[in-house]
Design an enzyme around this catalytic site. Structure first.
Site, PDB file in Angstrom:
ATOM      1  N   LYS A  64       0.856  -1.191   0.000  1.00 37.16           N
ATOM      2  CA  LYS A  64       0.000   0.000   0.000  1.00 37.16           C
ATOM      3  C   LYS A  64       0.887   1.233   0.000  1.00 37.16           C
ATOM      4  O   LYS A  64       1.870   1.303   0.741  1.00 37.16           O
ATOM      5  CB  LYS A  64      -0.866   0.004   1.274  1.00 37.16           C
ATOM      6  CG  LYS A  64      -1.853   1.156   1.342  1.00 37.16           C
ATOM      7  CD  LYS A  64      -3.114   0.791   0.607  1.00 37.16           C
ATOM      8  CE  LYS A  64      -4.105   1.947   0.555  1.00 37.16           C
ATOM      9  NZ  LYS A  64      -3.689   3.019  -0.383  1.00 37.16           N
ATOM     10  N   ASN A 124      -2.429  20.207   2.061  1.00 33.20           N
ATOM     11  CA  ASN A 124      -3.583  19.549   2.677  1.00 33.20           C
ATOM     12  C   ASN A 124      -3.356  19.242   4.149  1.00 33.20           C
ATOM     13  O   ASN A 124      -4.133  19.637   5.020  1.00 33.20           O
ATOM     14  CB  ASN A 124      -3.905  18.257   1.907  1.00 33.20           C
ATOM     15  CG  ASN A 124      -5.065  17.487   2.521  1.00 33.20           C
ATOM     16  OD1 ASN A 124      -4.890  16.719   3.457  1.00 33.20           O
ATOM     17  ND2 ASN A 124      -6.249  17.699   2.001  1.00 33.20           N
ATOM     18  N   LYS A 172       5.160   2.257  -2.999  1.00 29.18           N
ATOM     19  CA  LYS A 172       5.156   3.671  -3.362  1.00 29.18           C
ATOM     20  C   LYS A 172       5.386   3.799  -4.858  1.00 29.18           C
ATOM     21  O   LYS A 172       5.979   2.923  -5.486  1.00 29.18           O
ATOM     22  CB  LYS A 172       6.257   4.440  -2.612  1.00 29.18           C
ATOM     23  CG  LYS A 172       5.911   5.897  -2.357  1.00 29.18           C
ATOM     24  CD  LYS A 172       4.857   6.038  -1.267  1.00 29.18           C
ATOM     25  CE  LYS A 172       4.551   7.489  -0.956  1.00 29.18           C
ATOM     26  NZ  LYS A 172       3.643   7.634   0.196  1.00 29.18           N
ATOM     27  N   THR A 199      -4.782  12.440   7.323  1.00 32.27           N
ATOM     28  CA  THR A 199      -3.388  12.509   7.787  1.00 32.27           C
ATOM     29  C   THR A 199      -3.273  13.453   8.973  1.00 32.27           C
ATOM     30  O   THR A 199      -2.686  13.121  10.005  1.00 32.27           O
ATOM     31  CB  THR A 199      -2.467  12.959   6.641  1.00 32.27           C
ATOM     32  OG1 THR A 199      -2.559  12.015   5.567  1.00 32.27           O
ATOM     33  CG2 THR A 199      -1.025  13.052   7.110  1.00 32.27           C
ATOM     34  N   SER A 230      -7.272   5.177   4.339  1.00 37.43           N
ATOM     35  CA  SER A 230      -7.199   4.486   3.050  1.00 37.43           C
ATOM     36  C   SER A 230      -7.552   3.005   3.223  1.00 37.43           C
ATOM     37  O   SER A 230      -8.238   2.416   2.388  1.00 37.43           O
ATOM     38  CB  SER A 230      -5.795   4.619   2.459  1.00 37.43           C
ATOM     39  OG  SER A 230      -5.637   5.836   1.780  1.00 37.43           O
ATOM     40  N   LYS A 275       5.175   1.830   8.576  1.00 34.96           N
ATOM     41  CA  LYS A 275       3.987   2.574   8.996  1.00 34.96           C
ATOM     42  C   LYS A 275       2.783   1.635   9.115  1.00 34.96           C
ATOM     43  O   LYS A 275       2.032   1.691  10.102  1.00 34.96           O
ATOM     44  CB  LYS A 275       3.693   3.688   7.985  1.00 34.96           C
ATOM     45  CG  LYS A 275       2.616   4.655   8.411  1.00 34.96           C
ATOM     46  CD  LYS A 275       2.362   5.722   7.340  1.00 34.96           C
ATOM     47  CE  LYS A 275       3.611   6.505   7.040  1.00 34.96           C
ATOM     48  NZ  LYS A 275       3.356   7.602   6.067  1.00 34.96           N
TER      49      LYS A 275
END
Length: 419
Positions: free
Chosen positions: A67, A218, A103, A187, A348, A91
């Site tokens: 992910k 953001n 990524k 986030t 997510s 993470k």
């Protein structure tokens, strides 16, 4: 950028000193599982054709499908992508999500493209990596300079290739295309929940609670908004074009409105706000500094200027290992990225779950589930920090490493095979 990856791996080595882990586990985690490099050929609006380097890395999938986001940035390269995938591996393990780390990136300045060119580039990325991604293999999401619209184009392109609707292939999509409520500020909200949960431990429950936010995209805007609404005083903000400070406090909504009109936070001049350099911003006395921009923003040359007691990392890798040592020596507590900014990947994950089950949760359920996970894992990392007398970053990596080690060892390591 090799320094970025070596710095990340040095944190793995440090964490390994504090947990019982087989050497085979470290060997596996020091190298990515697979990386694909391509060039995307895109027809431009003027009829010309341009090619753009692009990458996708699946670092480790021991705990589940990989992910991680896709960024469009002119400075991206394969080392950066590999490092970001490494961070995502840890993470997801910190948060106990059933994922590994991945990524992706395209080396491009998206601001130089028209909307039609941006769509063609986004679809070209999926065409190139369709064999690598998938709802059960590798699930992309937005990152720097990508957004819900781009994720919608990508999910649509993948669905066209496999000839069936596949919303779970990508997260961070628009709500009408299977996106999740709560993804827009996830986030920042995760970092906010972590900070609130640890307020008493951090000595923030009876102070002026002044905040400086570096990076006003953001994550930066939303953390400023959430902290301001909770009574924190925002005394400094910056974006890629400048920085402002105001001891009396800044209203994040007013600054955002000024930025939209003037192109930078420096367009806001009300209430005594004044423009300063980035170095002066970092040197502004505060209780909490929030790096919310890009990697390596705090390094050995500017770490000594920081006058914060706590650093809440909403960016990925904003502090270099050298700067980490300077801050630790100065008594600054760093709430590390693999914990503090994990709200994004956690929501997510919620989106992926909702896509797969075809049932969607309301916003209150999203927030409650996110808060529960951030508090649970944040407390575990804090307890490991205090119990072992190590930094929060090392504790977070050690916490993740225990979970990764258990999963890797479950397949068998040398002691199992030699009896």
């Amino acid at each position: 950028m090799d320094d970025l990856l070596s710095g990340a791996l040095s944190r793995l080595d440090e964490a390994a000193k504090h947990v019982d882990v087989d050497s085979e586990v470290l060997e596996k985690l020091k190298y990515p599982k697979e990386t694909l490099s391509v060039r995307l050929s895109v027809r431009m609006d003027d009829g010309s054709r341009r090619s753009f380097p692009a990458w996708r890395c699946r670092y480790d999938d021991t705990r589940g499908p990989t992910k991680g986001g896709i960024r469009f940035h002119p400075s991206s390269n394969v080392e950066e992508v590999t490092t970001l995938a490494f961070w995502m591996t840890f993470k997801c393990a910190v948060m106990n999500l059933p994922y590994g780390g991945g990524k992706g990136a395209v080396k491009v300045d998206p601001h130089s493209l028209s909307k039609s060119e941006l769509e063609r580039l986004s679809r070209a990325y999926v065409q190139a990596f369709a064999g690598m991604i998938g709802p059960d293999r590798d699930i992309p999401a937005p990152d720097v300079y990508t957004n819900a619209m781009i994720m919608g184009w990508m999910a649509d392109e993948y669905s066209s290739i496999v000839r069936q609707p596949s919303p779970a292939v990508i997260t961070g999509k628009p709500l009408p295309l299977g996106g999740s409520l709560g993804r827009d500020d996830a986030t920042a909200r995760g970092g906010f929940y972590l900070l609130k949960h640890l307020e008493a431990d951090l000595g923030l429950d009876g102070t002026a609670k002044r905040v400086v936010v570096q990076g006003y995209g953001n994550a930066g805007f939303h953390i400023a908004r959430l902290l301001h609404a909770d009574g924190y005083r925002i005394v400094g903000l910056s974006d890629s074009r400048g920085a402002i400070v105001c001891e009396n406090g800044l209203d994040p909504h007013a600054v955002q409105a000024a930025k939209e009109l003037g192109g930078s936070v420096t367009a806001y001049t009300e209430g005594g706000a004044r423009a300063v350099s980035e170095t002066d911003l970092l040197g502004t006395p505060c209780d909490v500094l929030v790096p919310a921009a890009l990697e390596d923003q705090i390094h050995k040359d500017n770490a000594g200027h920081i006058k914060a007691r706590i650093v809440l990392e909403l960016a990925n890798g904003p502090i270099t290992p050298d700067a980490d040592r300077i801050l630790e020596k100065a008594g600054v507590i760093v709430l590390p990225d693999i914990l503090a900014n994990a709200g994004g990947v956690t929501v997510s994950y919620f989106e992926w779950v909702q896509n797969r089950q075809g049932y969607y949760w309301n916003l209150e359920e999203i927030h409650d589930r996110l808060r529960a996970i951030m508090e649970t894992e944040g407390r575990r990392v804090w307890n490991m920090r205090t119990g072992k007398g190590i930094s929060m970053r090392t504790a977070a990596y050690a916490h993740a490493l225990e979970r990764l080690s258990s999963a890797i060892a479950a397949h068998g390591t040398q002691p199992f095979f030699i009896g």
